[in-house]
Write a protein that holds these residues in place. Sequence first.
Motif, PDB file in Angstrom:
ATOM      1  N   SER A   1       0.857  -1.190   0.000  1.00 62.79           N
ATOM      2  CA  SER A   1       0.000   0.000   0.000  1.00 62.79           C
ATOM      3  C   SER A   1       0.896   1.244   0.000  1.00 62.79           C
ATOM      4  N   PRO A   2       0.345   2.381  -0.394  1.00 67.03           N
ATOM      5  CA  PRO A   2       1.166   3.602  -0.429  1.00 67.03           C
ATOM      6  C   PRO A   2       1.804   3.883   0.939  1.00 67.03           C
ATOM      7  N   GLY A   3       3.091   4.126   0.908  1.00 66.86           N
ATOM      8  CA  GLY A   3       3.811   4.479   2.128  1.00 66.86           C
ATOM      9  C   GLY A   3       4.205   3.312   3.008  1.00 66.86           C
ATOM     10  N   ILE A   4       3.938   2.080   2.581  1.00 67.96           N
ATOM     11  CA  ILE A   4       4.322   0.899   3.364  1.00 67.96           C
ATOM     12  C   ILE A   4       5.113  -0.067   2.482  1.00 67.96           C
ATOM     13  N   TRP A   5       6.295  -0.382   2.949  1.00 67.59           N
ATOM     14  CA  TRP A   5       7.139  -1.386   2.298  1.00 67.59           C
ATOM     15  C   TRP A   5       7.317  -2.532   3.291  1.00 67.59           C
ATOM     16  N   MET A   6       6.988  -3.738   2.852  1.00 66.74           N
ATOM     17  CA  MET A   6       7.178  -4.934   3.691  1.00 66.74           C
ATOM     18  C   MET A   6       8.472  -5.612   3.269  1.00 66.74           C
ATOM     19  N   HIS A   7       9.328  -5.800   4.248  1.00 65.36           N
ATOM     20  CA  HIS A   7      10.633  -6.412   4.038  1.00 65.36           C
ATOM     21  C   HIS A   7      10.612  -7.790   4.694  1.00 65.36           C
ATOM     22  N   HIS A   8      10.744  -8.841   3.901  1.00 63.78           N
ATOM     23  CA  HIS A   8      10.658 -10.210   4.399  1.00 63.78           C
ATOM     24  C   HIS A   8      12.067 -10.782   4.559  1.00 63.78           C
ATOM     25  N   LEU A   9      12.385 -11.107   5.797  1.00 62.42           N
ATOM     26  CA  LEU A   9      13.709 -11.594   6.164  1.00 62.42           C
ATOM     27  C   LEU A   9      13.604 -13.046   6.630  1.00 62.42           C
ATOM     28  N   GLU A  10      14.200 -13.956   5.875  1.00 56.97           N
ATOM     29  CA  GLU A  10      14.239 -15.348   6.296  1.00 56.97           C
ATOM     30  C   GLU A  10      15.290 -15.491   7.392  1.00 56.97           C
ATOM     31  N   LEU A  11      14.887 -16.129   8.483  1.00 56.57           N
ATOM     32  CA  LEU A  11      15.798 -16.319   9.608  1.00 56.57           C
ATOM     33  C   LEU A  11      16.021 -17.811   9.834  1.00 56.57           C
ATOM     34  N   GLY A  12      17.283 -18.204   9.791  1.00 49.65           N
ATOM     35  CA  GLY A  12      17.625 -19.609   9.951  1.00 49.65           C
ATOM     36  C   GLY A  12      18.141 -19.968  11.319  1.00 49.65           C
ATOM     37  N   ALA A  13      18.494 -18.943  12.120  1.00 50.63           N
ATOM     38  CA  ALA A  13      19.059 -19.190  13.449  1.00 50.63           C
ATOM     39  C   ALA A  13      18.866 -17.960  14.325  1.00 50.63           C
ATOM     40  N   VAL A  14      18.856 -18.174  15.626  1.00 49.13           N
ATOM     41  CA  VAL A  14      18.713 -17.072  16.590  1.00 49.13           C
ATOM     42  C   VAL A  14      19.813 -16.031  16.392  1.00 49.13           C
ATOM     43  N   SER A  15      21.006 -16.460  16.022  1.00 48.21           N
ATOM     44  CA  SER A  15      22.130 -15.536  15.835  1.00 48.21           C
ATOM     45  C   SER A  15      21.869 -14.496  14.748  1.00 48.21           C
ATOM     46  N   GLU A  16      20.919 -14.743  13.866  1.00 49.95           N
ATOM     47  CA  GLU A  16      20.595 -13.794  12.800  1.00 49.95           C
ATOM     48  C   GLU A  16      19.707 -12.645  13.294  1.00 49.95           C
ATOM     49  N   VAL A  17      19.215 -12.745  14.520  1.00 56.12           N
ATOM     50  CA  VAL A  17      18.453 -11.657  15.145  1.00 56.12           C
ATOM     51  C   VAL A  17      19.502 -10.767  15.818  1.00 56.12           C
ATOM     52  N   ASP A  18      20.121  -9.902  15.005  1.00 53.38           N
ATOM     53  CA  ASP A  18      21.312  -9.170  15.411  1.00 53.38           C
ATOM     54  C   ASP A  18      21.082  -7.659  15.485  1.00 53.38           C
ATOM     55  N   ASP A  19      22.157  -6.915  15.621  1.00 51.79           N
ATOM     56  CA  ASP A  19      22.080  -5.452  15.745  1.00 51.79           C
ATOM     57  C   ASP A  19      21.469  -4.797  14.505  1.00 51.79           C
ATOM     58  N   GLU A  20      21.756  -5.331  13.331  1.00 49.71           N
ATOM     59  CA  GLU A  20      21.173  -4.773  12.112  1.00 49.71           C
ATOM     60  C   GLU A  20      19.650  -4.921  12.138  1.00 49.71           C
ATOM     61  N   VAL A  21      19.181  -6.097  12.527  1.00 50.24           N
ATOM     62  CA  VAL A  21      17.737  -6.339  12.651  1.00 50.24           C
ATOM     63  C   VAL A  21      17.147  -5.420  13.717  1.00 50.24           C
ATOM     64  N   ALA A  22      17.856  -5.238  14.818  1.00 50.21           N
ATOM     65  CA  ALA A  22      17.387  -4.343  15.886  1.00 50.21           C
ATOM     66  C   ALA A  22      17.201  -2.924  15.361  1.00 50.21           C
ATOM     67  N   GLY A  23      18.105  -2.454  14.522  1.00 52.83           N
ATOM     68  CA  GLY A  23      17.986  -1.118  13.936  1.00 52.83           C
ATOM     69  C   GLY A  23      16.774  -1.000  13.024  1.00 52.83           C
ATOM     70  N   TRP A  24      16.540  -2.027  12.212  1.00 55.06           N
ATOM     71  CA  TRP A  24      15.368  -2.013  11.332  1.00 55.06           C
ATOM     72  C   TRP A  24      14.079  -2.019  12.143  1.00 55.06           C
ATOM     73  N   LEU A  25      14.049  -2.819  13.217  1.00 53.77           N
ATOM     74  CA  LEU A  25      12.866  -2.877  14.065  1.00 53.77           C
ATOM     75  C   LEU A  25      12.611  -1.546  14.771  1.00 53.77           C
ATOM     76  N   ALA A  26      13.670  -0.892  15.219  1.00 56.28           N
ATOM     77  CA  ALA A  26      13.517   0.409  15.875  1.00 56.28           C
ATOM     78  C   ALA A  26      12.949   1.434  14.894  1.00 56.28           C
ATOM     79  N   GLU A  27      13.428   1.416  13.654  1.00 45.16           N
ATOM     80  CA  GLU A  27      12.905   2.337  12.640  1.00 45.16           C
ATOM     81  C   GLU A  27      11.428   2.054  12.346  1.00 45.16           C
ATOM     82  N   ALA A  28      11.089   0.763  12.235  1.00 44.72           N
ATOM     83  CA  ALA A  28       9.704   0.390  11.968  1.00 44.72           C
ATOM     84  C   ALA A  28       8.785   0.762  13.135  1.00 44.72           C
ATOM     85  N   PHE A  29       9.267   0.571  14.348  1.00 44.05           N
ATOM     86  CA  PHE A  29       8.517   0.948  15.547  1.00 44.05           C
ATOM     87  C   PHE A  29       8.213   2.445  15.544  1.00 44.05           C
ATOM     88  N   ALA A  30       9.229   3.251  15.283  1.00 49.01           N
ATOM     89  CA  ALA A  30       9.054   4.712  15.257  1.00 49.01           C
ATOM     90  C   ALA A  30       8.062   5.122  14.156  1.00 49.01           C
TER      91      ALA A  30
END
Length: 128
Positions: A96-125
Amino acid sequence: MGKQAGLSGAESTPEQVFDGSPEGLKICSAVQRLIARHLQATVRTTASQVAFRHRRGFAYVWNPRRYLKTKVPAVLSIALPRRLESGRFKEIVNPSPGIWMHHLELGAVSEVDDEVAGWLAEAFAAAA
């Protein structure tokens, strides 16, 4: 992670969403811990996903094995007002206008990292 009211009125748990995928459940739990540590989001679990909200949904963890033939244990979908360029995303769509969905395949807990944290913080805001 506990039982939460579902978005569609149905109740479910992360354990039910990731039934048959213990690694997926661990990844989902890691995403929830990361969000809980840094952001004041609400969590709602439906039959198909664990959704994180801040006025509106900004992140969703789901079990791709319920829908696709794949070895991937979990997918994190992040809603942002802009398209991010990263080779980590399996797919980026503009539902939809103004919304981009970014699909990230995660294979392990270690992939939930600082980069993902930054994306989540931006999405939260952006969800405010």
